[in-house]
Design a protein around this motif. Structure first.
Motif, PDB file in Angstrom:
ATOM      1  N   LEU A 197      39.409 -69.952 -27.033  1.00 24.03           N
ATOM      2  CA  LEU A 197      38.604 -69.405 -28.052  1.00 24.03           C
ATOM      3  C   LEU A 197      36.897 -70.468 -27.146  1.00 24.03           C
ATOM      4  O   LEU A 197      36.123 -69.316 -27.268  1.00 24.03           O
ATOM      5  N   ASN A 198      37.480 -70.576 -26.282  1.00 26.66           N
ATOM      6  CA  ASN A 198      35.514 -71.289 -25.701  1.00 26.66           C
ATOM      7  C   ASN A 198      35.479 -70.009 -25.037  1.00 26.66           C
ATOM      8  O   ASN A 198      36.276 -69.635 -23.844  1.00 26.66           O
ATOM      9  N   PRO A 199      34.342 -69.690 -24.815  1.00 28.92           N
ATOM     10  CA  PRO A 199      34.281 -67.867 -24.303  1.00 28.92           C
ATOM     11  C   PRO A 199      34.061 -68.639 -22.741  1.00 28.92           C
ATOM     12  O   PRO A 199      33.422 -67.737 -21.556  1.00 28.92           O
ATOM     13  N   PHE A 200      33.684 -69.250 -22.016  1.00 30.35           N
ATOM     14  CA  PHE A 200      33.336 -70.119 -21.087  1.00 30.35           C
ATOM     15  C   PHE A 200      34.562 -70.679 -20.107  1.00 30.35           C
ATOM     16  O   PHE A 200      34.478 -71.325 -18.938  1.00 30.35           O
ATOM     17  N   TRP A 206      44.188 -56.592 -17.034  1.00 30.53           N
ATOM     18  CA  TRP A 206      42.670 -56.827 -17.504  1.00 30.53           C
ATOM     19  C   TRP A 206      42.342 -57.990 -17.949  1.00 30.53           C
ATOM     20  O   TRP A 206      43.716 -58.274 -18.497  1.00 30.53           O
ATOM     21  N   ALA A 207      41.565 -58.519 -17.897  1.00 33.29           N
ATOM     22  CA  ALA A 207      41.581 -60.204 -18.408  1.00 33.29           C
ATOM     23  C   ALA A 207      40.386 -60.139 -19.133  1.00 33.29           C
ATOM     24  O   ALA A 207      39.660 -60.528 -18.399  1.00 33.29           O
ATOM     25  N   LEU A 208      39.733 -59.813 -19.824  1.00 29.88           N
ATOM     26  CA  LEU A 208      39.073 -59.968 -20.949  1.00 29.88           C
ATOM     27  C   LEU A 208      37.847 -61.259 -21.470  1.00 29.88           C
ATOM     28  O   LEU A 208      39.017 -61.107 -22.677  1.00 29.88           O
ATOM     29  N   PRO A 209      37.234 -61.852 -21.156  1.00 33.13           N
ATOM     30  CA  PRO A 209      36.958 -62.504 -21.831  1.00 33.13           C
ATOM     31  C   PRO A 209      36.193 -61.682 -23.155  1.00 33.13           C
ATOM     32  O   PRO A 209      34.734 -62.124 -23.315  1.00 33.13           O
ATOM     33  N   TRP A 210      37.354 -62.372 -24.435  1.00 24.80           N
ATOM     34  CA  TRP A 210      36.629 -61.446 -25.235  1.00 24.80           C
ATOM     35  C   TRP A 210      35.902 -62.379 -25.808  1.00 24.80           C
ATOM     36  O   TRP A 210      34.748 -62.005 -26.409  1.00 24.80           O
ATOM     37  N   MET A 211      35.369 -63.540 -26.211  1.00 23.71           N
ATOM     38  CA  MET A 211      34.871 -64.440 -27.107  1.00 23.71           C
ATOM     39  C   MET A 211      33.480 -64.003 -25.986  1.00 23.71           C
ATOM     40  O   MET A 211      32.441 -64.558 -27.158  1.00 23.71           O
ATOM     41  N   LEU A 212      32.937 -64.591 -25.084  1.00 26.68           N
ATOM     42  CA  LEU A 212      32.485 -64.015 -24.241  1.00 26.68           C
ATOM     43  C   LEU A 212      31.717 -62.436 -24.728  1.00 26.68           C
ATOM     44  O   LEU A 212      30.336 -62.323 -24.372  1.00 26.68           O
ATOM     45  N   VAL A 213      32.051 -61.415 -24.369  1.00 33.17           N
ATOM     46  CA  VAL A 213      32.005 -59.852 -25.039  1.00 33.17           C
ATOM     47  C   VAL A 213      30.946 -60.436 -26.440  1.00 33.17           C
ATOM     48  O   VAL A 213      30.496 -59.625 -26.383  1.00 33.17           O
TER      49      VAL A 213
END
Length: 366
Positions: free
Chosen positions: A209-212, A310-317
């Motif tokens: 949940l942490n975007p970073f 695929w490994a998208l950083p959804w929270m960062l997106v």
């Protein structure tokens, strides 16, 4: 020396009650805990019946062998002996037979049950006699032969020669069979083709949940022994981003057990600290290890396979999308606000002018 818990399976004589089923389950658990593995040991029958041991005979093949191991040409024949000793206080009547081996889900060698069909060791090994009677405190030699067919395929075969005791349990209405045996490994001469394959390689990525923050990748695959020799394998698993960047390796992956020809072994590796680099590459690498007749182990050419996910950083997106929306929408809202203020100001001025004109007309003499 091998005691096989699978041969303790109950054979019902009458329809069991619920209480009987519970007692049967307890007996099964006790039988499972009685396993002594592939080394030397003694199998004790329950409730003080009999106890016996099995060992290899000392002869031209060697002394104090832990198992039977041979290299034989197709059409060849081997003669050897197993020694069975009665350590109990009652006469002992045992059946003797051979069975093929297989690797269990825990990575241990086991033997198929007597009701299943053998195609290798269980067919080629014949004990003479097939039953033995031993008095308390005495031992008996059990000669056996290994006869390899002329058309036998070169490669490794594993099984065991088994002593078996079946006893009725009248209280439970079942038969309980104990097996105690010794491993038999046979290499049929010819071209040995050791080979492992990596199949069904797959990777899943779980972010945070942490975007970073970094996430975790789960890599699964199947090791398949597609050759004709027994092989184990050292394993490494890594996950990286595009162009091999941000490479991370899994830690603590144990070597696979020895797999017989044709057998498979499922592997799950967890890789922590994986950066969500949009497109991940998961690579599994095996180093096959072959053990020869002398017991020496050598490493073979590595086997490698790679898959992508695929490994998208959804929270960062999501954060970036919100930021872009703010950047795009804010000027529009500002322009609309200015336009509305200008319209209100123009309307106020227009109204003031009209009011002034009306006042002027009212003050002029008629």
């Amino acid at each position: 020396m091998l005691e096989d818990p699978q041969m303790h399976a109950p054979a019902p004589r009458r329809k069991p009650t619920v209480a009987a089923l519970v007692r049967i389950a307890v007996l099964a658990l006790l039988a499972a805990f009685a396993v002594v593995g592939l080394g030397a040991g003694t199998a004790l029958a329950e409730e003080g019946d009999v106890a016996w041991t099995v060992r290899t005979a000392s002869n031209s093949y060697g002394a104090d062998r832990s198992s039977f191991s041979y290299s034989v040409n197709p059409g060849g024949r081997v003669e050897d002996t197993m020694v069975v000793a009665n350590r109990g206080t009652a006469p002992l009547n045992l059946a003797v037979y051979a069975a093929d081996g297989f690797t269990t889900g825990t990575g241990q060698l086991d033997l198929i049950t007597k009701d299943k069909k053998s195609i290798g060791i269980g067919v080629w090994v014949h004990a003479n006699p097939g039953t033995i009677a031993i008095k308390p405190g005495e031992s008996a030699d059990v000669p056996f032969t290994v006869t390899v067919p002329d058309n036998a395929t070169p490669g490794d075969y594993v099984g065991g020669i088994v002593t078996s005791l079946t006893q009725p349990n009248d209280a439970e209405g079942i038969n309980v069979e104990r097996r105690l045996g010794i491993r038999v490994k046979l290499r049929v001469s010819g071209e040995i083709k050791p080979n492992l394959a990596i199949e069904d390689l797959h990777v899943d990525y779980a972010g945070s949940l942490n975007p970073f923050a970094k996430g975790t990748a789960t890599v699964t695959y199947t090791i398949h022994n597609t050759g004709n020799a027994i092989l184990s394998a050292q394993q490494t698993v890594s996950v990286s981003g595009p162009f091999g960047w941000l490479r991370t390796e899994a830690s603590g992956i144990a070597a696979s057990p020895e797999l017989l020809p044709g057998e498979s072994w499922n592997v799950t590796a967890t890789v922590h600290g994986v950066s969500p680099a949009l497109r991940l590459a998961a690579t599994a690498t095996l180093t096959p290890r072959l053990t020869d007749a002398s017991g020496s182990t050598t490493s073979r050419k590595q086997v490698q396979a790679t898959t992508h996910s695929w490994a998208l950083p959804w929270m960062l997106v999501l954060l970036v999308v919100v930021l872009i929306a703010v950047i795009v929408v804010t000027p529009v809202l500002v322009r609309r606000s200015r336009a509305r203020r200008k319209l209100r100001e123009d309307a106020r001025v227009q109204e003031a002018v009209e009011q002034a004109l009306r006042n002027k007309q009212e003050t002029q003499p008629s």
